[in-house]
Design a protein around this motif. Sequence first.
Motif, mmCIF file in Angstrom:
data_model
loop_
_atom_site.group_PDB
_atom_site.id
_atom_site.type_symbol
_atom_site.label_atom_id
_atom_site.label_comp_id
_atom_site.label_asym_id
_atom_site.label_seq_id
_atom_site.Cartn_x
_atom_site.Cartn_y
_atom_site.Cartn_z
ATOM 1 N N THR A 181 0.938 -1.125 0.032
ATOM 2 C CA THR A 181 -0.205 0.106 0.038
ATOM 3 C C THR A 181 0.871 1.091 0.075
ATOM 4 N N LYS A 182 2.000 1.010 0.756
ATOM 5 C CA LYS A 182 2.785 2.396 0.755
ATOM 6 C C LYS A 182 3.486 2.476 -0.471
ATOM 7 N N GLU A 183 4.110 1.451 -1.175
ATOM 8 C CA GLU A 183 4.547 1.621 -2.584
ATOM 9 C C GLU A 183 3.589 1.997 -3.505
ATOM 10 N N GLU A 184 2.347 1.516 -3.591
ATOM 11 C CA GLU A 184 1.278 2.116 -4.484
ATOM 12 C C GLU A 184 1.115 3.533 -4.255
ATOM 13 N N ASN A 185 0.964 3.980 -3.210
ATOM 14 C CA ASN A 185 0.556 5.433 -2.949
ATOM 15 C C ASN A 185 1.923 6.155 -3.425
ATOM 16 N N THR A 186 2.992 5.719 -3.337
ATOM 17 C CA THR A 186 4.451 6.557 -3.650
ATOM 18 C C THR A 186 4.265 6.550 -5.321
ATOM 19 N N MET A 187 3.744 5.511 -5.977
ATOM 20 C CA MET A 187 3.673 5.383 -7.422
ATOM 21 C C MET A 187 2.603 6.125 -7.602
ATOM 22 N N LEU B 41 1.493 8.993 -6.441
ATOM 23 C CA LEU B 41 1.786 10.313 -6.365
ATOM 24 C C LEU B 41 2.762 10.759 -7.499
ATOM 25 N N ALA B 42 3.825 9.755 -7.796
ATOM 26 C CA ALA B 42 4.797 10.038 -8.887
ATOM 27 C C ALA B 42 3.879 10.328 -10.117
ATOM 28 N N LYS C 95 1.932 13.329 -10.559
ATOM 29 C CA LYS C 95 2.912 14.433 -10.859
ATOM 30 C C LYS C 95 3.119 14.366 -12.304
ATOM 31 N N LYS D 123 5.005 -3.523 -11.651
ATOM 32 C CA LYS D 123 4.253 -2.989 -10.581
ATOM 33 C C LYS D 123 3.175 -2.353 -10.602
ATOM 34 N N LEU E 17 -5.939 8.016 -3.768
ATOM 35 C CA LEU E 17 -5.004 8.687 -2.688
ATOM 36 C C LEU E 17 -5.893 9.107 -1.610
#
Length: 237
Positions: A40-46, A48-49, A52, A122, A235
């Motif tokens: 979940t943390k990696e998904e949120n990071t992806m 957000l990127a 952007k 991913k 998000l």
Amino acid sequence: METGKTTRYFKYAIGEIILVVIGILIALQINNWNVNRMNTKEENTMLLALKKEISENQLLLKNEVERHTKAFNLLSELTSYISPQPKEINDVKLDSLIFAVGWLPRYSPNEGVINSLISSGKISLIKNDGLSSKISSWNSLLDEYNTTYKWTERDVFELLAYIKDKYPFRRTLKNFDIETVRNSEFKFSKEDLLSDLGFESLLANRIIDAQDVLNSSEKMYSFQKEILELIEKELEN
């Protein structure tokens, strides 16, 4: 072994087995929880990127849609002046319309994040199936836009080759923000150019493809907008 002791031994053994099984299940549950939390943390990071990157692309595409629209409108206006007996048009106006013949706006998005998601696999970490499906469709939609762009590029080359001896294209350079170049000194006949059937036919094909690339760019804009809306919802969860 005495009967009573044997019974107690088996009860003890069964109890130990149950405790071990429970311990394993708890450990697996904790491990799954940790894996899900990390995913979940990696998904949120992806996301957000990706948000952007596509937000920046959307700004680029907004400008290109406007430029495609302007080019299409100029070309359509130009063809309205072509006939066996063309109506009057001043030189400045004609130059601004001929400028559109060689004007090729193009959308060139940044694709680092989205291509990385697709190539690395991913994208499977994205829980929203609708969002992951749209991301997977990115390349095909961009290929569609690039294909229509190549059609317009071909049309430009054909048109410029056709009118190179009928119109001094140097006259349009001021429309490309090249103000320092002096105007062409070659004479040409507006009447001959605007009453040319071959020019009309090639321009008609240019307009058809200009419409296609405009439609494709608008489709891409709506597609990116939908992706951004889906990302925003994910998000927020």
